[in-house]
Scaffold this motif. Structure first.
Motif: not given
Length: 90
Positions: A22-31, A41-52
């Protein structure tokens, strides 16, 4: 990839779990009218076998304090910084 210490400011970037599933991406947007970022925002992604990070799992909106708290909890659980851009081009 080394452990991140002493987070200053809002968390931005990717963390990967110790098992590289699993990887988690942290980001924000300015008003546009304000200088303080308010849309975190906190996004969660599954990692595929090649590591992406390719399998989008979920998105959560959070305050800056919640983002920092989540980041620090993950670091304490042995998650480490992950360079997703490097992985996308590799």
């Amino acid at each position: 990839m080394k452990k991140v210490e002493n987070l200053e400011g809002p968390p931005i970037g990717w963390l990967i779990d110790p098992h590289h599933k699993w990887v988690i991406h942290f980001d924000f947007k300015k008003v546009s009218n304000e200088q303080i970022p308010t849309d975190f925002t906190i996004d969660m992604w599954g990692v595929v076998p090649n590591g992406k990070p390719m399998k989008f799992k979920s998105r959560r909106k959070a305050t800056e304090q919640d983002s920092i708290k989540t980041w620090n909890q993950l670091i304490a659980s042995n998650w480490i910084r992950f360079d997703a851009e490097k992985e996308k081009t590799a």
